[in-house]
Write a protein that holds these residues in place. Sequence first.
Motif, short mmCIF file in Angstrom:
data_model
loop_
_atom_site.label_atom_id
_atom_site.label_comp_id
_atom_site.label_asym_id
_atom_site.label_seq_id
_atom_site.Cartn_x
_atom_site.Cartn_y
_atom_site.Cartn_z
N ALA A 108 0.82 -1.22 0.00
CA ALA A 108 0.00 0.00 0.00
C ALA A 108 0.85 1.26 0.00
N ILE A 109 2.05 1.22 -0.56
CA ILE A 109 2.98 2.35 -0.50
C ILE A 109 2.39 3.60 -1.16
N THR A 110 1.70 3.46 -2.27
CA THR A 110 1.13 4.63 -2.95
C THR A 110 0.10 5.32 -2.06
N THR A 111 -0.76 4.53 -1.47
CA THR A 111 -1.81 5.11 -0.62
C THR A 111 -1.23 5.73 0.64
N THR A 112 -0.31 5.04 1.29
CA THR A 112 0.26 5.59 2.53
C THR A 112 1.11 6.81 2.25
N THR A 113 1.80 6.85 1.13
CA THR A 113 2.57 8.03 0.76
C THR A 113 1.65 9.20 0.48
N ARG A 114 0.56 8.96 -0.21
CA ARG A 114 -0.40 10.03 -0.49
C ARG A 114 -1.01 10.56 0.81
N TYR A 115 -1.33 9.64 1.74
CA TYR A 115 -1.89 10.07 3.02
C TYR A 115 -0.87 10.91 3.79
N ALA A 116 0.37 10.45 3.85
CA ALA A 116 1.40 11.18 4.58
C ALA A 116 1.66 12.54 3.95
N GLY A 117 1.63 12.62 2.64
CA GLY A 117 1.84 13.90 1.96
C GLY A 117 0.69 14.87 2.17
N ALA A 118 -0.52 14.34 2.30
CA ALA A 118 -1.69 15.22 2.48
C ALA A 118 -1.80 15.71 3.92
N ASP A 119 -1.27 14.96 4.88
CA ASP A 119 -1.35 15.34 6.30
C ASP A 119 -0.28 16.41 6.59
N LYS A 120 -0.58 17.64 6.25
CA LYS A 120 0.40 18.73 6.35
C LYS A 120 0.82 19.03 7.78
N ASP A 121 -0.11 18.96 8.74
CA ASP A 121 0.24 19.28 10.13
C ASP A 121 0.75 18.06 10.91
N ARG A 122 0.86 16.92 10.26
CA ARG A 122 1.44 15.69 10.83
C ARG A 122 0.78 15.24 12.14
N ASN A 123 -0.55 15.39 12.21
CA ASN A 123 -1.24 14.96 13.42
C ASN A 123 -1.93 13.61 13.24
N GLY A 124 -1.79 12.98 12.08
CA GLY A 124 -2.37 11.66 11.87
C GLY A 124 -3.81 11.68 11.40
N THR A 125 -4.38 12.85 11.16
CA THR A 125 -5.74 12.96 10.66
C THR A 125 -5.76 13.94 9.49
N LEU A 126 -6.80 13.83 8.68
CA LEU A 126 -6.94 14.72 7.53
C LEU A 126 -8.17 15.61 7.71
N THR A 127 -7.96 16.89 7.53
CA THR A 127 -9.09 17.82 7.52
C THR A 127 -9.71 17.77 6.12
N ARG A 128 -10.81 18.49 5.92
CA ARG A 128 -11.44 18.49 4.60
C ARG A 128 -10.49 19.04 3.54
N ALA A 129 -9.76 20.09 3.88
CA ALA A 129 -8.81 20.68 2.92
C ALA A 129 -7.67 19.71 2.63
N GLU A 130 -7.16 19.04 3.64
CA GLU A 130 -6.08 18.08 3.42
C GLU A 130 -6.58 16.88 2.62
N PHE A 131 -7.81 16.43 2.92
CA PHE A 131 -8.38 15.29 2.20
C PHE A 131 -8.56 15.61 0.72
N ALA A 132 -8.91 16.87 0.41
CA ALA A 132 -9.09 17.27 -0.99
C ALA A 132 -7.79 17.11 -1.78
N ALA A 133 -6.64 17.18 -1.10
CA ALA A 133 -5.35 17.02 -1.79
C ALA A 133 -5.12 15.58 -2.22
N THR A 134 -5.87 14.61 -1.69
CA THR A 134 -5.68 13.20 -2.07
C THR A 134 -6.45 12.83 -3.32
#
Length: 154
Positions: A108-134
């Motif tokens: 799942a490297i592609t998915t986990t990399t995309r999730y890590a790249g979208a989580d800008k504040d590195r808190n382990g969750t995605l806001t609506r704006a961060e989720f839109a980046a995926t």
Amino acid sequence: MWRYFVGAAGALCMALAGMFLYRGLAAPEEAAIPRPPVATHSAAPSPTPLPEIVPQATEKTLEEKRFDRYDRDHDEIVTREEYLRSRRTSFARLDTNRDGKLSFEEWAITTTTRYAGADKDRNGTLTRAEFAATRTRSSRPRPTPSCRCASDED
């Protein structure tokens, strides 16, 4: 607590996989077919008539092309190694630590990399704006109408 994190990560992976599956199965938009030009009486007839039946590739030629893609050494025989070569190449590309086994993280490297790249504040969750980046971007350009039909002008 770790069970919740693993459950949330699994649910996110399943949601992303569902989104990719939905996008892959969606029918592409068909471009509007322009109307043929209206023939006038002054137009000269075509010098060579068009064939009545449109030529198409036969199933045999398609299978021959497929066979030739697998037969790398062109000896007219597809060996097991030649047949499995594309799978081995895909597996080797995913096996990043070269241990001969695929862990979930490697798979799942592609998915986990995309999730890590979208989580800008590195808190382990995605806001609506961060989720839109995926969101996956389509590589196909959208069709644009090339002509205006008579019904569009009314």
